[in-house]
Design an enzyme around this catalytic site. Structure first.
Site, PDB file in Angstrom:
ATOM      1  N   ARG A 101       0.820  -1.219   0.000  1.00  0.00           N
ATOM      2  CA  ARG A 101       0.000   0.000   0.000  1.00  0.00           C
ATOM      3  C   ARG A 101       0.848   1.261   0.000  1.00  0.00           C
ATOM      4  NH1 ARG A 101      -3.247   1.608  -2.725  1.00  0.00           N
ATOM      5  NH2 ARG A 101      -4.141  -0.479  -2.522  1.00  0.00           N
ATOM      6  N   LYS A 136       2.225  24.557  -2.595  1.00  0.00           N
ATOM      7  CA  LYS A 136       0.877  24.020  -2.354  1.00  0.00           C
ATOM      8  C   LYS A 136       0.928  22.502  -2.471  1.00  0.00           C
ATOM      9  CE  LYS A 136      -1.242  28.267  -4.049  1.00  0.00           C
ATOM     10  NZ  LYS A 136      -2.043  28.925  -5.097  1.00  0.00           N
ATOM     11  N   LYS A 168       5.018  38.188  -0.717  1.00  0.00           N
ATOM     12  CA  LYS A 168       3.674  38.123  -1.298  1.00  0.00           C
ATOM     13  C   LYS A 168       2.858  39.333  -0.839  1.00  0.00           C
ATOM     14  CE  LYS A 168       2.080  34.482  -2.750  1.00  0.00           C
ATOM     15  NZ  LYS A 168       1.728  34.053  -4.124  1.00  0.00           N
ATOM     16  N   GLU A 201       5.895  40.022  -5.249  1.00  0.00           N
ATOM     17  CA  GLU A 201       4.645  39.943  -5.990  1.00  0.00           C
ATOM     18  C   GLU A 201       4.152  41.336  -6.371  1.00  0.00           C
ATOM     19  OE1 GLU A 201       0.165  39.026  -4.617  1.00  0.00           O
ATOM     20  OE2 GLU A 201       1.519  37.313  -4.420  1.00  0.00           O
ATOM     21  N   ASP A 223       1.067  38.697 -10.627  1.00  0.00           N
ATOM     22  CA  ASP A 223       0.041  37.865 -10.009  1.00  0.00           C
ATOM     23  C   ASP A 223      -1.367  38.246 -10.463  1.00  0.00           C
ATOM     24  OD1 ASP A 223      -0.609  35.774  -8.016  1.00  0.00           O
ATOM     25  OD2 ASP A 223      -1.649  37.423  -7.021  1.00  0.00           O
TER      26      ASP A 223
END
Length: 284
Positions: A101, A136, A168, A201, A223
Site C-alpha cells: 500500500r 501548495k 507576497k 509579488e 500575479d
C-alpha cells in the site's frame, strides 16, 4: 536525484509512513500468510500516463526488507499505457504484502502529478516559458510531489520557506508597502549574512513600476494579471529582472500566459489538483 532528496529525508519519510500504516503489526498478513512463504508480484499499470516513483518503490521495498529482489522494468518519466509492467518483486510474501500500500500510494500520486505536469508542459512548449511548481503540497509529502513534478518535465520553485525570499501581497501589506518590504528584507539578509534571492509579488502595472523604481530584487511576480497586462509588464521590465506569472493559471489559460513573454509560470494545480494514476500490485 534532486538535492532535496536525501537519504536522511527518505528514511524519515519511510519510517513515519510505516509507523502510520503498520503500527504494531500487519495482522491481516501475519494471521494468514506463513512466515516462510516466498512470493512474486508485479506492478501493473492500468492507465495511460507518465510513470513516477519507480525508484521510490525500490527504496520502500528494500527499506522494509533488504532481502526483497526488485527488478525495475521501467524508469521514472517513461510514458506508459494500460498493461505495462513497471517492476517485479520477489521474496518474503509477508514483506511484499505489508509494503504494497505504501508503494502504491506513493507511485499513484507521483505518477498523477508527473502526468499532469507533462500535459501542461506540452501546452507551452512553443514558448520560452518554464513551468514551476509551488509550496501548495501535501504536508509531509512535499519531497515526493516536487520530485514527481521534475520527473514530469517541470521545474521546482523554492523547496520551502528557508531557501528563498518571496514577498507576497500579505507580506507587503503587513510591512507597510513595497518599498518598506524590500528595504526591511535587504536589511534582514545583510544582518543575518544570508545569500537568498528575493522575489516580490506585483498585482498591477503601477506596482511593477514601483518595484522597478526601487530595485533590489531578483524576480518580479506578475500575479492574477490578464495575459495582455502581463505582456505590458514584461515590456516594462525589459529583461532587467526575471519574471514569473502566477495566480489561478490552468490548462485553458496557460498558453496565452506563456505567450506574454514571461520567463516562468507557477501552477499550484500541479500538486493540489491531481488525479492519481491507476496502478496495482498483483501476486504472480
Amino acid at each position: 536525484m534532486k538535492d532535496y532528496i536525501t537519504e536522511e529525508r527518505l528514511t524519515q519519510f519511510m519510517e513515519s509512513a510505516f509507523k502510520e500504516d503498520v503500527g504494531e503489526g500487519d495482522h491481516s498478513t501475519l494471521a494468514s500468510v506463513p512466515s516462510n512463504q516466498i512470493g512474486n508480484a508485479k506492478l501493473l499499470i492500468k492507465e495511460k500516463g507518465i510513470i513516477a516513483g519507480i525508484e521510490m518503490a525500490k527504496h520502500i521495498f528494500n527499506f522494509y526488507d533488504p532481502t526483497l529482489e526488485v527488478n525495475l522494468l521501467l524508469k521514472d518519466g517513461d510514458a506508459v499505457t494500460p498493461g505495462a509492467i513497471g517492476l517485479t518483486v520477489t521474496g518474503s510474501a509477508r514483506s511484499i504484502l505489508t509494503t504494497e500500500r505504501l508503494v502504491l500510494n506513493c507511485m499513484q500520486r507521483m505518477s498523477g502529478i508527473a502526468t499532469k505536469t507533462h500535459h501542461i508542459n506540452e501546452l507551452i512548449k512553443h514558448t520560452e516559458a518554464k513551468l514551476l511548481d509551488t509550496r501548495k503540497t501535501t504536508p509531509n509529502f512535499r519531497m515526493l510531489e516536487k520530485w514527481a513534478v521534475a520527473i514530469g518535465g517541470g521545474q521546482n520553485h523554492r523547496y520551502a520557506l528557508y531557501d528563498m525570499i518571496m514577498l507576497k501581497d500579505n507580506h507587503i501589506d503587513f510591512a507597510g508597502g513595497i518599498a518598506e518590504a524590500i528595504k526591511a528584507t535587504r536589511s534582514y539578509l545583510k544582518a543575518n549574512k544570508l545569500d537568498l534571492k528575493i522575489e516580490i509579488e506585483t498585482r498591477n502595472l503601477e506596482e511593477v513600476k514601483t518595484v522597478l523604481a526601487i530595485g533590489g530584487v531578483d524576480i518580479i511576480m506578475l500575479d492574477n494579471m490578464s495575459p495582455a497586462i502581463m505582456k505590458e509588464a514584461v515590456l516594462l521590465i525589459d529583461n532587467k529582472y526575471v519574471t514569473e506569472a502566477s495566480g489561478g493559471i490552468d490548462e485553458f489559460t496557460i498558453a496565452a500566459v506563456a505567450e506574454s513573454g514571461v520567463d516562468f509560470i507557477s501552477v499550484g494545480a500541479l500538486t493540489h489538483q491531481v488525479q492519481s494514476l491507476d496502478i496495482s500490485l498483483k501476486a504472480v
